[in-house]
Scaffold this active site. Structure first.
Site, PDB file in Angstrom:
ATOM      1  N   LYS A   4      -5.245   9.360  -1.453  1.00 44.52           N
ATOM      2  CA  LYS A   4      -3.858   9.164  -1.037  1.00 44.52           C
ATOM      3  C   LYS A   4      -3.047  10.406  -1.407  1.00 44.52           C
ATOM      4  O   LYS A   4      -2.443  11.038  -0.565  1.00 44.52           O
ATOM      5  CB  LYS A   4      -3.258   7.914  -1.697  1.00 44.52           C
TER       6      LYS A   4
ATOM      7  N   ASP B  69      -3.428   0.761 -11.674  1.00 46.48           N
ATOM      8  CA  ASP B  69      -3.937   1.402 -10.456  1.00 46.48           C
ATOM      9  C   ASP B  69      -2.810   2.284  -9.913  1.00 46.48           C
ATOM     10  O   ASP B  69      -1.819   1.784  -9.393  1.00 46.48           O
ATOM     11  CB  ASP B  69      -4.336   0.320  -9.449  1.00 46.48           C
TER      12      ASP B  69
ATOM     13  N   TRP C 293      -2.939  -4.626  -2.472  1.00 47.80           N
ATOM     14  CA  TRP C 293      -3.990  -4.048  -3.320  1.00 47.80           C
ATOM     15  C   TRP C 293      -4.148  -4.779  -4.637  1.00 47.80           C
ATOM     16  O   TRP C 293      -5.266  -4.987  -5.109  1.00 47.80           O
ATOM     17  CB  TRP C 293      -3.783  -2.541  -3.513  1.00 47.80           C
TER      18      TRP C 293
HETATM   19  C1  LIG Z   1      -5.910   2.455  -0.867  1.00 48.06           C
HETATM   20  C2  LIG Z   1      -5.794   1.742  -2.174  1.00 48.06           C
HETATM   21  C3  LIG Z   1      -6.892   1.101  -2.801  1.00 48.06           C
HETATM   22  C4  LIG Z   1      -8.276   1.061  -2.186  1.00 48.06           C
HETATM   23  O1  LIG Z   1      -9.003   2.134  -2.617  1.00 48.06           O
HETATM   24  P1  LIG Z   1     -10.525   2.486  -2.213  1.00 48.06           P
HETATM   25  O2  LIG Z   1     -10.710   3.837  -2.795  1.00 48.06           O
HETATM   26  O3  LIG Z   1     -10.618   2.435  -0.730  1.00 48.06           O
HETATM   27  O4  LIG Z   1     -11.386   1.475  -2.887  1.00 48.06           O
HETATM   28  C5  LIG Z   1      -6.677   0.523  -4.044  1.00 48.06           C
HETATM   29  N1  LIG Z   1      -5.474   0.544  -4.634  1.00 48.06           N
HETATM   30  C6  LIG Z   1      -4.395   1.135  -4.064  1.00 48.06           C
HETATM   31  C7  LIG Z   1      -3.084   1.133  -4.769  1.00 48.06           C
HETATM   32  C8  LIG Z   1      -4.527   1.749  -2.822  1.00 48.06           C
HETATM   33  O5  LIG Z   1      -3.469   2.334  -2.253  1.00 48.06           O
END
Ligand SMILES: *Cc1c(COP(=O)(O)O)cnc(C)c1O
Length: 374
Positions: A202, A178, A109
């Protein structure tokens, strides 16, 4: 609520969209037909209604209290997922900057966040785990650029199962993080950050909404720089416009935001807050890692020990045929979502907040039986 309706879901160990608490699913089921006292389905309620303004207000309030945010922080509920933030962040905080931003490349990611950043301005990567296959995270004594415009990192690499157990970077460089796969899974020291983002799907709710926590004073400083440089952004991509519109610039995902509110209430009042949640999450991970570490002849864990994630446990079988048999047997026994990410293969056990300790015990018992029977 109709407690008579029983559901018989599989244990959902998927990495995303992740499991939601049963009590939240039941409340959503009820609200799909009628939001209590409203006489309308959740799917047909106006986003301009007083009821929804109240939902956004409480959501913001709950997040501020759980994350310990002071008055300098703004909470936004945006669309476009974490991916949209990969663009909005450098458009706002990097475009027109002379100083490069530091981006840590620690897995799938964080790698995805690099391309949009590079389109906006200078980017440096002070550490990358790519050539060594993403088994570890940067060492504590890594040297960072003290002049960087900001440091971007991913607190929990969902695909590889690598999690920071300390905050990287320098105090004088704004940290942008993030936290999509571990937000509110443990206590948060917001003082260490300038911007935190986490999509819901998540650990926080269904897909459709992304929580962005942002320091107003930092944003204000960018606004002045951008005015001087004549840099303008379309309304939707402009954090300032989103703040003015209180996250209702266009039609927001009412269903997803309401679901997040229910999860936040669950986390506070049913679980008892972030410290209790963190203790439960640690107990779940200890069960899984404790079991898997006895199996070094059959399996290989992706993450080196100091960096192991409490949320996602990624590993592979040394024997691919046995791996396939394991996945099939597990699915039949009621354990779903154990396949690894398509980029990495192998297996992944996700242990998000809503995963009950008992389900983890059941999975470990199942695995013990499987290996015992070989
Ligand atoms: C799943 C994930 C993403 C992707 O997110 P989207 O909402 O599908 O754009 C980005 N960063 C992390 C850490 C993730 O686990």
């Amino acid at each position: 609520m109709n407690p008579e309706i029983q559901f018989n879901n599989l244990h959902n160990f998927s990495a995303g969209p992740g499991i939601l608490p049963d009590s939240v699913l039941r409340s959503l089921q009820e609200a799909l037909l009628e939001v209590p006292g409203m006489g309308l389905s959740l799917l047909g309620i106006s986003h301009r209604s007083d009821w929804f303004l109240q939902v956004v207000q409480e959501c913001t309030q709950q997040i501020c209290e759980l994350a310990g945010l002071d008055a300098d922080w703004e909470v936004l509920l945006l669309q476009g997922g974490a991916t949209q933030q990969f663009s909005m962040i450098p458009q706002t905080f990097l475009q027109g900057q002379k100083q490069a931003a530091d981006y840590l490349e620690t897995g799938y990611w964080s790698s995805k966040s690099l391309q949009p950043a590079r389109l906006c301005g200078p980017v440096q990567v002070p550490w990358s785990g790519r050539t060594s296959g993403f088994h570890s995270l940067p060492p504590a004594d890594l040297s960072y650029n003290p002049q960087a415009s900001f440091l971007h990192f991913v607190s929990n690499e969902t695909v590889e199962g690598l999690q920071f157990h300390r905050v990287p970077g320098l105090a004088q460089v704004p940290r942008v993080c993030d936290m999509s796969s571990d937000f509110l899974s443990r206590p948060l020291d917001a003082a260490q950050y300038h911007l935190i983002y986490a999509h819901a799907q998540k650990n926080l709710g269904p897909a459709g909404v992304t929580v962005v926590l942002l320091r107003k004073s930092w944003l204000q400083a960018q606004e002045e720089r951008k005015k001087v440089n004549g840099l303008m952004l379309p309304d939707y991509q402009d954090y300032q416009r989103q703040i003015q519109a209180r996250s209702i610039l266009n039609t927001p995902p009412v269903f997803a935001i309401y679901a997040v509110l229910l999860v936040l209430r669950w986390l506070r009042y049913e679980i008892g807050g972030l410290q209790v949640m963190a203790d439960i999450n640690r107990a779940k991970a200890a069960l899984v890692y404790g079991f898997l570490s006895q199996l070094y002849e059959q399996i290989e864990l992706q993450a080196e020990e100091p960096y192991r994630s409490l949320m996602n446990v990624a590993f592979r079988f040394r024997d691919p045929l046995l791996e396939r048999r394991f996945l099939q047997t597990a699915q039949l026994a009621g354990f779903s979502g154990l396949e690894g990410h398509r980029s990495l293969g192998g297996l992944r056990i996700s242990l998000y907040n809503a995963m009950p300790l008992q389900s983890v015990r059941d999975l470990v018992d199942f695995m013990a039986d499987f290996f015992h029977s070989l």
